[in-house]
Each structure stands twice: as C-alpha cells, then as structure tokens.
Design a protein around this motif. Structure first.
Motif, PDB file in Angstrom:
ATOM      1  N   MET A   1     -11.856 -75.421 -43.024  1.00 40.21           N
ATOM      2  CA  MET A   1     -10.510 -74.971 -43.256  1.00 40.21           C
ATOM      3  C   MET A   1      -9.706 -75.020 -41.958  1.00 40.21           C
ATOM      4  O   MET A   1      -8.556 -75.446 -41.961  1.00 40.21           O
ATOM      5  N   GLU A   2     -10.311 -74.603 -40.888  1.00 42.49           N
ATOM      6  CA  GLU A   2      -9.616 -74.625 -39.596  1.00 42.49           C
ATOM      7  C   GLU A   2      -9.300 -76.061 -39.176  1.00 42.49           C
ATOM      8  O   GLU A   2      -8.249 -76.315 -38.590  1.00 42.49           O
ATOM      9  N   ALA A   3     -10.179 -76.992 -39.498  1.00 39.84           N
ATOM     10  CA  ALA A   3      -9.931 -78.397 -39.163  1.00 39.84           C
ATOM     11  C   ALA A   3      -8.730 -78.928 -39.943  1.00 39.84           C
ATOM     12  O   ALA A   3      -7.927 -79.701 -39.413  1.00 39.84           O
ATOM     13  N   VAL A   4      -8.579 -78.519 -41.193  1.00 39.09           N
ATOM     14  CA  VAL A   4      -7.424 -78.927 -41.995  1.00 39.09           C
ATOM     15  C   VAL A   4      -6.153 -78.349 -41.378  1.00 39.09           C
ATOM     16  O   VAL A   4      -5.137 -79.034 -41.254  1.00 39.09           O
ATOM     17  N   ALA A   5      -6.193 -77.085 -40.968  1.00 39.72           N
ATOM     18  CA  ALA A   5      -5.031 -76.451 -40.336  1.00 39.72           C
ATOM     19  C   ALA A   5      -4.659 -77.163 -39.046  1.00 39.72           C
ATOM     20  O   ALA A   5      -3.478 -77.400 -38.772  1.00 39.72           O
ATOM     21  N   THR A   6      -5.651 -77.548 -38.267  1.00 40.11           N
ATOM     22  CA  THR A   6      -5.401 -78.269 -37.017  1.00 40.11           C
ATOM     23  C   THR A   6      -4.761 -79.619 -37.295  1.00 40.11           C
ATOM     24  O   THR A   6      -3.800 -80.018 -36.631  1.00 40.11           O
ATOM     25  N   GLN A   7      -5.262 -80.321 -38.293  1.00 38.01           N
ATOM     26  CA  GLN A   7      -4.707 -81.624 -38.663  1.00 38.01           C
ATOM     27  C   GLN A   7      -3.276 -81.475 -39.170  1.00 38.01           C
ATOM     28  O   GLN A   7      -2.393 -82.262 -38.820  1.00 38.01           O
ATOM     29  N   LEU A   8      -3.024 -80.466 -39.979  1.00 42.92           N
ATOM     30  CA  LEU A   8      -1.683 -80.216 -40.497  1.00 42.92           C
ATOM     31  C   LEU A   8      -0.714 -79.918 -39.360  1.00 42.92           C
ATOM     32  O   LEU A   8       0.405 -80.439 -39.334  1.00 42.92           O
ATOM     33  N   ALA A   9      -1.136 -79.110 -38.410  1.00 40.75           N
ATOM     34  CA  ALA A   9      -0.287 -78.791 -37.260  1.00 40.75           C
ATOM     35  C   ALA A   9       0.012 -80.033 -36.429  1.00 40.75           C
ATOM     36  O   ALA A   9       1.111 -80.181 -35.899  1.00 40.75           O
ATOM     37  N   ALA A  10      -0.957 -80.950 -36.342  1.00 40.31           N
ATOM     38  CA  ALA A  10      -0.740 -82.199 -35.594  1.00 40.31           C
ATOM     39  C   ALA A  10       0.244 -83.105 -36.325  1.00 40.31           C
ATOM     40  O   ALA A  10       1.086 -83.757 -35.705  1.00 40.31           O
ATOM     41  N   ILE A  11       0.152 -83.150 -37.634  1.00 42.69           N
ATOM     42  CA  ILE A  11       1.037 -84.000 -38.435  1.00 42.69           C
ATOM     43  C   ILE A  11       2.449 -83.433 -38.489  1.00 42.69           C
ATOM     44  O   ILE A  11       3.428 -84.175 -38.442  1.00 42.69           O
ATOM     45  N   SER A  12       2.549 -82.111 -38.605  1.00 47.58           N
ATOM     46  CA  SER A  12       3.851 -81.458 -38.761  1.00 47.58           C
ATOM     47  C   SER A  12       3.944 -80.247 -37.831  1.00 47.58           C
ATOM     48  O   SER A  12       3.813 -79.105 -38.272  1.00 47.58           O
ATOM     49  N   PRO A  13       4.175 -80.493 -36.535  1.00 45.18           N
ATOM     50  CA  PRO A  13       4.160 -79.398 -35.556  1.00 45.18           C
ATOM     51  C   PRO A  13       5.172 -78.285 -35.843  1.00 45.18           C
ATOM     52  O   PRO A  13       4.972 -77.143 -35.428  1.00 45.18           O
ATOM     53  N   ALA A  14       6.237 -78.583 -36.538  1.00 43.07           N
ATOM     54  CA  ALA A  14       7.258 -77.566 -36.819  1.00 43.07           C
ATOM     55  C   ALA A  14       6.874 -76.660 -37.989  1.00 43.07           C
ATOM     56  O   ALA A  14       7.550 -75.663 -38.236  1.00 43.07           O
ATOM     57  N   THR A  15       5.801 -76.993 -38.686  1.00 47.83           N
ATOM     58  CA  THR A  15       5.364 -76.202 -39.837  1.00 47.83           C
ATOM     59  C   THR A  15       4.345 -75.158 -39.391  1.00 47.83           C
ATOM     60  O   THR A  15       3.262 -75.515 -38.930  1.00 47.83           O
ATOM     61  N   PRO A  16       4.699 -73.877 -39.515  1.00 45.98           N
ATOM     62  CA  PRO A  16       3.710 -72.854 -39.151  1.00 45.98           C
ATOM     63  C   PRO A  16       2.538 -72.870 -40.132  1.00 45.98           C
ATOM     64  O   PRO A  16       2.743 -72.968 -41.338  1.00 45.98           O
ATOM     65  N   VAL A  17       1.335 -72.797 -39.595  1.00 45.07           N
ATOM     66  CA  VAL A  17       0.128 -72.837 -40.418  1.00 45.07           C
ATOM     67  C   VAL A  17      -0.760 -71.653 -40.045  1.00 45.07           C
ATOM     68  O   VAL A  17      -1.024 -71.427 -38.870  1.00 45.07           O
ATOM     69  N   VAL A  18      -1.197 -70.919 -41.068  1.00 41.88           N
ATOM     70  CA  VAL A  18      -2.122 -69.814 -40.863  1.00 41.88           C
ATOM     71  C   VAL A  18      -3.193 -69.914 -41.945  1.00 41.88           C
ATOM     72  O   VAL A  18      -2.870 -70.062 -43.122  1.00 41.88           O
ATOM     73  N   CYS A  19      -4.451 -69.857 -41.548  1.00 45.08           N
ATOM     74  CA  CYS A  19      -5.532 -69.827 -42.524  1.00 45.08           C
ATOM     75  C   CYS A  19      -5.693 -68.392 -43.026  1.00 45.08           C
ATOM     76  O   CYS A  19      -5.476 -67.438 -42.283  1.00 45.08           O
ATOM     77  N   ALA A  20      -6.064 -68.269 -44.288  1.00 42.65           N
ATOM     78  CA  ALA A  20      -6.350 -66.963 -44.877  1.00 42.65           C
ATOM     79  C   ALA A  20      -7.623 -67.097 -45.701  1.00 42.65           C
ATOM     80  O   ALA A  20      -7.904 -68.152 -46.254  1.00 42.65           O
ATOM     81  N   TYR A  21      -8.366 -66.018 -45.764  1.00 43.08           N
ATOM     82  CA  TYR A  21      -9.653 -66.029 -46.449  1.00 43.08           C
ATOM     83  C   TYR A  21      -9.676 -64.936 -47.508  1.00 43.08           C
ATOM     84  O   TYR A  21      -9.063 -63.883 -47.343  1.00 43.08           O
ATOM     85  N   LEU A  22     -10.398 -65.194 -48.581  1.00 43.70           N
ATOM     86  CA  LEU A  22     -10.486 -64.204 -49.655  1.00 43.70           C
ATOM     87  C   LEU A  22     -11.609 -63.202 -49.433  1.00 43.70           C
ATOM     88  O   LEU A  22     -11.559 -62.091 -49.944  1.00 43.70           O
ATOM     89  N   GLU A  23     -12.620 -63.603 -48.681  1.00 40.15           N
ATOM     90  CA  GLU A  23     -13.710 -62.669 -48.395  1.00 40.15           C
ATOM     91  C   GLU A  23     -14.493 -63.138 -47.187  1.00 40.15           C
ATOM     92  O   GLU A  23     -14.439 -64.309 -46.812  1.00 40.15           O
ATOM     93  N   LEU A  24     -15.165 -62.213 -46.575  1.00 41.92           N
ATOM     94  CA  LEU A  24     -16.102 -62.438 -45.470  1.00 41.92           C
ATOM     95  C   LEU A  24     -15.458 -62.785 -44.123  1.00 41.92           C
ATOM     96  O   LEU A  24     -16.132 -62.704 -43.110  1.00 41.92           O
ATOM     97  N   CYS A  25     -14.232 -63.234 -44.078  1.00 41.26           N
ATOM     98  CA  CYS A  25     -13.585 -63.604 -42.823  1.00 41.26           C
ATOM     99  C   CYS A  25     -12.172 -63.034 -42.775  1.00 41.26           C
ATOM    100  O   CYS A  25     -11.595 -62.683 -43.800  1.00 41.26           O
ATOM    101  N   ALA A  26     -11.658 -62.970 -41.586  1.00 42.88           N
ATOM    102  CA  ALA A  26     -10.267 -62.539 -41.395  1.00 42.88           C
ATOM    103  C   ALA A  26      -9.490 -63.711 -40.807  1.00 42.88           C
ATOM    104  O   ALA A  26     -10.076 -64.583 -40.158  1.00 42.88           O
ATOM    105  N   PRO A  27      -8.208 -63.779 -41.062  1.00 42.19           N
ATOM    106  CA  PRO A  27      -7.369 -62.815 -41.761  1.00 42.19           C
ATOM    107  C   PRO A  27      -7.406 -63.029 -43.272  1.00 42.19           C
ATOM    108  O   PRO A  27      -7.676 -64.122 -43.750  1.00 42.19           O
ATOM    109  N   ASP A  28      -7.093 -61.957 -43.994  1.00 43.17           N
ATOM    110  CA  ASP A  28      -6.952 -62.088 -45.438  1.00 43.17           C
ATOM    111  C   ASP A  28      -5.524 -62.554 -45.743  1.00 43.17           C
ATOM    112  O   ASP A  28      -4.717 -62.751 -44.829  1.00 43.17           O
TER     113      ASP A  28
END
Length: 101
Positions: A1-28
C-alpha cells in the motif's frame, strides 16, 4: 500500500496522499481523514486496495465513510470500488502470473 502511495505521489505531486488501514496498523480512516482535512482538503477519494470484496469492502468501509461524512459535512467523499474489481488489474495480474510460463 505504501508503494502505491509513493507511486501516486510521484505521478501527481500536487495530490495529497495518506494511507489508512482498517485494522492492525495506523493511521485508521478517521486519523487519515483528519490529516487531509487539516491540510486543507475539500474532497477525499478513498481507493480500497482490496483484491477481493469481503466484509471490509462490503460493510465496514462504507460505514466508516458515512461516519466521516457526518463528522466532516463540508468535505466531499468518494468511495471507489475495491481495486480487485477493476478489470485492468485483473488483466495485469493474469499477465504477471503468465510470465515465465
């Protein structure tokens, strides 16, 4: 998931990206939403990175998004289908599986 967020940020630097998790990890989802709203976001698109459409995608996530809509009435929320439902991803996974065959 973090790799997808990194790729998205590289493709569209002006788009804020935050990963969220449903369980076991933060942030929710609530914490990720809060971070985006505090950063000035007026709309939030949620892209569930689930390959299958189980209970989380069918039930839990829509309920959480509704709670976010209630907590942040001025923010437009879009919940996309799980990525596993996208025929492009299914095709790519099939191509990857066939490599070396």
């Amino acid at each position: 998931m973090e790799a997808v967020a990194t790729q998205l940020a590289a493709i569209s630097p002006a788009t804020p990206v935050v990963c969220a998790y449903l369980e076991l990890c933060a942030p929710d989802l609530a914490a990720a939403t809060h971070a985006l709203v505090n950063g000035g976001a007026q709309s939030i698109t949620i892209v569930p990175l689930f390959l299958g459409v189980g209970r989380h995608a069918r039930e839990d996530l829509p309920m959480l998004v509704e709670a976010m809509r209630t907590q942040h009435p001025g923010i437009a929320f879009t919940l996309q289908p799980a990525v596993g439902e996208d025929p492009r991803l299914v095709q790519l996974l099939a191509q990857i599986a066939l490599e070396g065959v």
